[in-house]
Design a protein around this motif. Sequence first.
Motif, PDB file in Angstrom:
ATOM      1  N   HIS A   1       0.879  -1.216  -0.115  1.00 33.30           N
ATOM      2  CA  HIS A   1      -0.202  -0.078  -0.036  1.00 33.30           C
ATOM      3  C   HIS A   1       0.839   1.244   0.112  1.00 33.30           C
ATOM      4  O   HIS A   1       1.832   1.439   0.693  1.00 33.30           O
ATOM      5  CB  HIS A   1      -0.895   0.008   1.193  1.00 33.30           C
ATOM      6  N   ARG A   2       0.212   2.118  -0.744  1.00 36.43           N
ATOM      7  CA  ARG A   2       1.077   3.551  -1.058  1.00 36.43           C
ATOM      8  C   ARG A   2       0.048   4.674  -0.603  1.00 36.43           C
ATOM      9  O   ARG A   2      -0.974   4.962  -1.273  1.00 36.43           O
ATOM     10  CB  ARG A   2       1.678   3.767  -2.324  1.00 36.43           C
ATOM     11  N   THR A   3       0.242   5.276   0.774  1.00 35.45           N
ATOM     12  CA  THR A   3      -0.671   6.197   1.371  1.00 35.45           C
ATOM     13  C   THR A   3      -0.016   7.821   1.090  1.00 35.45           C
ATOM     14  O   THR A   3       0.950   7.905   1.356  1.00 35.45           O
ATOM     15  CB  THR A   3      -0.854   5.901   2.681  1.00 35.45           C
ATOM     16  N   LEU A   4      -1.065   8.348   0.754  1.00 37.96           N
ATOM     17  CA  LEU A   4      -0.765   9.815   0.694  1.00 37.96           C
ATOM     18  C   LEU A   4      -0.959  10.528   1.834  1.00 37.96           C
ATOM     19  O   LEU A   4      -1.889  10.545   2.334  1.00 37.96           O
ATOM     20  CB  LEU A   4      -1.404  10.644  -0.388  1.00 37.96           C
ATOM     21  N   LEU A   5       0.207  11.554   2.375  1.00 36.94           N
ATOM     22  CA  LEU A   5       0.085  12.373   3.278  1.00 36.94           C
ATOM     23  C   LEU A   5      -0.035  13.523   2.656  1.00 36.94           C
ATOM     24  O   LEU A   5       0.885  14.345   2.221  1.00 36.94           O
ATOM     25  CB  LEU A   5       1.432  12.281   4.088  1.00 36.94           C
ATOM     26  N   HIS A   6      -1.235  14.252   2.768  1.00 39.96           N
ATOM     27  CA  HIS A   6      -1.529  15.546   2.384  1.00 39.96           C
ATOM     28  C   HIS A   6      -2.191  16.309   3.371  1.00 39.96           C
ATOM     29  O   HIS A   6      -2.420  17.543   3.298  1.00 39.96           O
ATOM     30  CB  HIS A   6      -2.476  15.399   1.138  1.00 39.96           C
ATOM     31  N   SER A   7      -2.880  15.758   4.444  1.00 35.47           N
ATOM     32  CA  SER A   7      -3.582  16.563   5.566  1.00 35.47           C
ATOM     33  C   SER A   7      -2.598  17.336   6.047  1.00 35.47           C
ATOM     34  O   SER A   7      -1.411  17.022   6.378  1.00 35.47           O
ATOM     35  CB  SER A   7      -4.433  15.344   6.182  1.00 35.47           C
ATOM     36  N   PRO A   8      -3.003  18.555   6.776  1.00 31.32           N
ATOM     37  CA  PRO A   8      -2.263  19.260   7.755  1.00 31.32           C
ATOM     38  C   PRO A   8      -1.920  18.353   8.782  1.00 31.32           C
ATOM     39  O   PRO A   8      -2.652  17.580   9.286  1.00 31.32           O
ATOM     40  CB  PRO A   8      -3.071  20.184   8.073  1.00 31.32           C
ATOM     41  N   LEU A   9      -0.790  18.536   9.344  1.00 31.54           N
ATOM     42  CA  LEU A   9      -0.056  17.521  10.504  1.00 31.54           C
ATOM     43  C   LEU A   9      -1.075  17.796  11.732  1.00 31.54           C
ATOM     44  O   LEU A   9      -0.953  17.417  12.642  1.00 31.54           O
ATOM     45  CB  LEU A   9       1.279  17.719  10.738  1.00 31.54           C
TER      46      LEU A   9
ATOM     47  N   ASP B   1       2.490   8.592  -8.775  1.00 34.57           N
ATOM     48  CA  ASP B   1       3.171   7.934  -7.559  1.00 34.57           C
ATOM     49  C   ASP B   1       2.572   6.788  -7.311  1.00 34.57           C
ATOM     50  O   ASP B   1       2.874   5.989  -6.437  1.00 34.57           O
ATOM     51  CB  ASP B   1       3.332   8.972  -6.537  1.00 34.57           C
ATOM     52  N   GLY B   2       1.599   6.177  -7.974  1.00 36.25           N
ATOM     53  CA  GLY B   2       0.821   4.898  -7.766  1.00 36.25           C
ATOM     54  C   GLY B   2       0.069   4.912  -6.496  1.00 36.25           C
ATOM     55  O   GLY B   2       0.272   4.095  -5.795  1.00 36.25           O
ATOM     56  N   VAL B   3      -0.364   6.128  -5.800  1.00 34.55           N
ATOM     57  CA  VAL B   3      -0.927   6.115  -4.645  1.00 34.55           C
ATOM     58  C   VAL B   3      -2.268   4.876  -4.705  1.00 34.55           C
ATOM     59  O   VAL B   3      -3.093   5.185  -5.791  1.00 34.55           O
ATOM     60  CB  VAL B   3      -1.524   7.442  -4.184  1.00 34.55           C
ATOM     61  N   SER B   4      -2.356   4.333  -3.446  1.00 31.74           N
ATOM     62  CA  SER B   4      -3.250   3.092  -3.458  1.00 31.74           C
ATOM     63  C   SER B   4      -4.413   3.619  -2.488  1.00 31.74           C
ATOM     64  O   SER B   4      -5.310   3.234  -2.409  1.00 31.74           O
ATOM     65  CB  SER B   4      -2.949   1.850  -3.193  1.00 31.74           C
ATOM     66  N   THR B   5      -3.850   4.530  -1.502  1.00 34.72           N
ATOM     67  CA  THR B   5      -4.783   4.826  -0.329  1.00 34.72           C
ATOM     68  C   THR B   5      -4.898   6.341  -0.106  1.00 34.72           C
ATOM     69  O   THR B   5      -3.964   7.042  -0.161  1.00 34.72           O
ATOM     70  CB  THR B   5      -4.476   4.083   1.083  1.00 34.72           C
ATOM     71  N   LEU B   6      -6.197   6.836  -0.296  1.00 34.95           N
ATOM     72  CA  LEU B   6      -6.332   8.221   0.054  1.00 34.95           C
ATOM     73  C   LEU B   6      -7.379   8.632   0.985  1.00 34.95           C
ATOM     74  O   LEU B   6      -8.420   7.751   1.201  1.00 34.95           O
ATOM     75  CB  LEU B   6      -6.607   8.853  -1.486  1.00 34.95           C
ATOM     76  N   TRP B   7      -7.075   9.409   1.919  1.00 41.41           N
ATOM     77  CA  TRP B   7      -8.043  10.214   2.899  1.00 41.41           C
ATOM     78  C   TRP B   7      -8.613  11.633   2.163  1.00 41.41           C
ATOM     79  O   TRP B   7      -7.761  12.373   1.474  1.00 41.41           O
ATOM     80  CB  TRP B   7      -7.623  10.389   4.164  1.00 41.41           C
TER      81      TRP B   7
END
Length: 607
Positions: free
Chosen positions: A191-199, A238-244
């Motif tokens: 799984h490739r998860t995107l970190l895009h939310s504010p920390l 980037d082949g992101v598989s998991t997105l929130w």
Amino acid sequence: MRNDFVLTRLADEDSVAARFERIAAAFCHDVAVVHETGQMSYRTLRLAALGFACHCRTRGVKAGDLVAVDARRSWEIVACIMGLAYLGAVYVPVALEDPATGALFDQHSIRFIATIRSGLDVLQGKEVLVLPYNWEESEKTIQLPAISRDAPLYVLFTSGSTGDRKGVVVPQRGVLRLVQPQEAFAFGPRHRTLLHSPLTFDASTFELWGPLLTGGSLMIAPDRPLSFDDFGEIVRRDGVSTLWMTSGLFHAAAREHQQIFDTLQQLLVGGDVIHPGLFRAVKRSFPRLRLVNGYGPTENTVFTCCYAGVADDGEDSLPIGRPIHGTTIRIVGSDGEDVDEGQPGELIVSGDGVALGYLHDPELTARRFSSQKSGTTVWSSYRTNDLVRRDADGNLLFLGRLDSEVKLLGQRVQLDDVTQAIKQVQGVRDCVPVVVELGEGDKKLVAFIVWDGPDREAELRRALSSTLMPAALPNIFIAMPDLPLNDNGKIDREQLKQVAFESLQQAVVLTNDSLPEQIQTVWSMVLGHPVSDEHAPFFELGGDSLSLLRMHAELRKLSGYAPALPELFSLPTIAKITEYIQKREVMSAHAVRQPVTASMKQFGGAA
């Protein structure tokens, strides 16, 4: 192993650092982090984290210390957070550019700050831990403290309507419970998860720890506002598989930007009520996509319940599902006793995800949290103030709040706080704020004002911008001679909502030929009220981050010379956007008319 560290402790501990240590050993050569300029293996990330831990220890950081972390998306910040986890220190994501951050440091005696930046006023007088740190120069023997699963891992400050934020103290066990195998969603080596939310937003906990504690890859989005086009490009490239996605972002993407979902494997949405029609439409368009409606307060570590089923035609609400593993729930009445099956009541959550309480606020902690003991087992519970019931399939349905709290832009807003702030402004005799849904999850905050004299909306907006958080600022104000009352003599909020709905429906004006008038139409559409002043700033007219994103998407349709999303922050008015587009059109036309020189012909500059 060359340049490796010799550790004591951790081996048998049930902590986030111990879990990462085992994952890093098992997947040492696999890609842990992908960022704008490259990627890092688990081995390299581990060494960077331990090097920073050594640096922090020499600067006096101890287990349990609060360390503010600059909330910028970068591999350096990820290594910093991991290093603090090794030390047992408590990371506190903060926006250093926020004017309220300095007061927050003073209120909670935070003296350590980890950042990749320098020269900021808020850093004055603090112990600054500068990133990145050269781990190769660190000592290679490090004695780490014993870290309990109940020890605090991080503190997140929840948004307050007036800026008075509560610090939620989340323990190690909360994150460990989040990344264990779940029925609704999955993490793992592929799984490739995107970190895009504010920390500073608790969804980043899911995005950050989910892949790194299960052998997956963390894909760090560029540290800037992302347009819908950006999301689509990053997911594909980037082949992101998991997105929130927050509910507002999901609703906008589901309406007009579904290409983002083309290659995803799982999409989790939440933060507010999800429109069932849009959920159903995405499910049908992407049958292989695992689409999950996730519900949960920050006080229970991101998710409490999840729903991955299908919204039936005609349903006017979407279930929030069943508790995830490590979570138990009760639905209680006003007497504190369990309600009968199918009856509404307050949701009480228990289990490993429950936070330790609110930072330095024992009174509020005692009101919202409680502990129970059975034999040698002690577990904590949290009162959500959310009204729910079970449906015939055993899924929970969210019915509303037991207080005046609403969710706007994914943030908590107390309507009572908004009312109080408006009434404190000179010239306001009475007011009522209401939330109006225009359809498909598009919500607006409308304030009805009874003026004691002439209408002074411009002054009111300026005053509220200094007392209310951005999400709590009304989108529009409607002046009334008096507030309507119902048969019981109380304010008729339903009538006010109808008036607000009709006003918002009339907001979009007909598109005209000139560029400024076309941009006015776009602004009127995304803001939900007519806009005529070309020199009025977008955010002063009720704009927010989500409406800015929508405005950018509409401008791209309007002109191929529209500004990039980050540029819109320096182009706050219709006049400035118009000038920008017109200048680019002139420059483009000038470039087309440039004569072809001999040198251009020589190097293939012309056919």
